[in-house]
Design a protein around this motif. Structure first.
Motif, short mmCIF file in Angstrom:
data_model
loop_
_atom_site.label_atom_id
_atom_site.label_comp_id
_atom_site.label_asym_id
_atom_site.label_seq_id
_atom_site.Cartn_x
_atom_site.Cartn_y
_atom_site.Cartn_z
N PRO A 231 0.15 -17.39 -0.81
CA PRO A 231 0.79 -16.39 0.25
C PRO A 231 -0.44 -14.74 0.20
O PRO A 231 -0.51 -14.28 -0.39
N SER A 232 -0.10 -15.11 1.83
CA SER A 232 -1.63 -13.41 1.75
C SER A 232 0.09 -12.40 2.55
O SER A 232 0.31 -12.18 3.65
N LEU A 233 0.63 -12.28 2.04
CA LEU A 233 2.57 -11.00 1.70
C LEU A 233 2.18 -9.70 3.09
O LEU A 233 2.78 -9.75 3.20
N HIS A 234 0.41 -9.86 2.54
CA HIS A 234 0.79 -7.98 3.88
C HIS A 234 -0.20 -8.69 5.05
O HIS A 234 -0.51 -7.63 5.58
N SER B 128 14.28 -14.97 3.03
CA SER B 128 13.98 -13.61 2.73
C SER B 128 14.07 -13.61 1.20
O SER B 128 14.69 -14.61 0.61
N PHE B 129 13.59 -12.92 0.73
CA PHE B 129 13.97 -12.91 -1.15
C PHE B 129 13.15 -11.47 -1.85
O PHE B 129 12.06 -11.14 -1.03
N ILE B 130 13.62 -11.67 -2.75
CA ILE B 130 12.57 -10.17 -3.49
C ILE B 130 11.83 -11.00 -4.42
O ILE B 130 11.18 -11.62 -4.84
N ILE B 131 10.65 -10.03 -4.46
CA ILE B 131 9.23 -9.85 -5.50
C ILE B 131 9.03 -8.77 -6.21
O ILE B 131 8.91 -7.59 -5.17
N THR B 132 8.60 -8.88 -7.17
CA THR B 132 8.08 -7.65 -8.03
C THR B 132 6.52 -7.42 -7.52
O THR B 132 6.48 -8.26 -7.02
N ARG B 133 6.91 -5.88 -8.34
CA ARG B 133 5.12 -5.72 -8.24
C ARG B 133 4.06 -6.67 -8.36
O ARG B 133 3.10 -6.89 -8.10
N ASN B 134 4.29 -6.39 -10.30
CA ASN B 134 3.89 -7.45 -10.44
C ASN B 134 3.55 -8.98 -10.43
O ASN B 134 2.15 -10.16 -9.88
N GLN C 282 2.51 -12.59 9.21
CA GLN C 282 3.53 -13.73 8.72
C GLN C 282 5.01 -13.39 8.42
O GLN C 282 6.10 -13.76 7.84
N PHE C 283 4.72 -11.96 7.81
CA PHE C 283 5.60 -11.50 6.27
C PHE C 283 5.85 -10.48 6.26
O PHE C 283 4.74 -9.64 7.47
N LYS C 284 7.19 -9.58 6.17
CA LYS C 284 6.94 -8.14 6.48
C LYS C 284 7.82 -8.05 5.12
O LYS C 284 8.03 -8.26 4.74
N LEU C 285 7.03 -6.86 5.16
CA LEU C 285 7.29 -6.45 3.04
C LEU C 285 7.83 -4.69 3.55
O LEU C 285 7.23 -3.95 4.35
N GLU C 286 8.85 -4.69 2.51
CA GLU C 286 9.71 -3.30 2.49
C GLU C 286 10.05 -2.87 1.21
O GLU C 286 10.70 -4.02 0.45
N PRO C 287 9.89 -1.52 1.03
CA PRO C 287 9.70 -1.07 -0.19
C PRO C 287 12.06 -1.39 -0.22
O PRO C 287 12.48 -0.90 0.81
N LYS C 288 12.43 -1.38 -1.57
CA LYS C 288 13.78 -2.31 -1.49
C LYS C 288 14.30 -1.42 -2.42
O LYS C 288 15.30 -0.33 -2.89
N ASP C 289 13.25 -1.07 -3.57
CA ASP C 289 14.22 -0.94 -4.80
C ASP C 289 12.94 0.39 -5.53
O ASP C 289 11.62 -0.24 -5.15
N TYR C 290 13.59 1.47 -5.86
CA TYR C 290 12.05 2.27 -6.68
C TYR C 290 12.38 2.64 -8.17
O TYR C 290 13.61 2.91 -8.36
N TYR C 291 11.29 2.54 -8.16
CA TYR C 291 11.26 2.97 -9.80
C TYR C 291 11.02 4.37 -10.37
O TYR C 291 9.85 5.20 -9.87
N VAL C 292 12.11 5.04 -10.96
CA VAL C 292 11.71 6.68 -11.91
C VAL C 292 12.33 6.95 -12.96
O VAL C 292 12.83 6.09 -13.16
N SER C 293 10.79 7.74 -13.22
CA SER C 293 11.11 8.02 -14.19
C SER C 293 11.73 9.06 -14.11
O SER C 293 10.83 10.18 -13.03
N PHE C 294 12.05 10.16 -15.99
CA PHE C 294 12.18 11.56 -15.37
C PHE C 294 12.32 12.22 -17.08
O PHE C 294 12.03 11.91 -17.45
N SER C 295 12.34 13.79 -16.73
CA SER C 295 12.40 14.28 -18.08
C SER C 295 13.27 15.27 -17.65
O SER C 295 13.44 15.91 -16.51
N LEU C 296 13.94 15.68 -18.48
CA LEU C 296 15.33 16.85 -18.33
C LEU C 296 14.73 17.23 -19.29
O LEU C 296 14.20 17.08 -20.56
#
Length: 131
Positions: free
Chosen positions: A108-111, A71-77, A115-129
């Protein structure tokens, strides 16, 4: 500390893959290609770490992952680049007891769920206070 350790481990993996690629191309008697391998790890937006070459002179865009498992982490890019680039490779480097193993995945066809399992692991959060 953990991020620093991961960066050092990742950099070492990239250096080992660059050496591996140079030896691979030299063994194929493609010395000119071996000399033209480039480190892309600090070039923003390319989505891969190493520019190497196939025997026929076409590019081999290698994303290096240091992992002790299947297993490994892959960025969106990186994921987007892997889907659009037919010259994209992922090299998973595993170093155990002074032995280095490199697993290679070409275009690779990671979808591909069989052969592969993609799982969302981290999320980017932007906000305005607003007060």
């Amino acid at each position: 500390k953990e991020n620093r350790r991961k960066r050092i481990k990742g950099r070492k993996a990239e250096e080992l893959v660059m050496e591996y690629e140079q030896m691979r191309l030299k063994a194929l008697n493609r010395l000119g290609l071996a000399e033209n391998i480039e480190d892309y790890s600090t070039k923003y937006g390319f989505g891969f770490d190493i520019l190497s070459w196939n025997e026929d002179g076409t590019p081999r865009n290698i994303e290096v992952k240091a992992s002790g498992s299947n297993s490994f982490i892959i960025t969106r890019n990186e994921l987007e680049k892997s889907e659009k680039n037919p010259y994209y490779w992922i090299y998973i480097l595993n170093e155990m007891k002074n032995e280095v193993q490199i697993k290679k995945i070409k275009a690779p066809s990671l979808h591909n769920n069989s052969q592969f399992k993609l799982e969302p692991k981290d999320y980017y959060v932007s906000f305005s206070l607003e007060n």
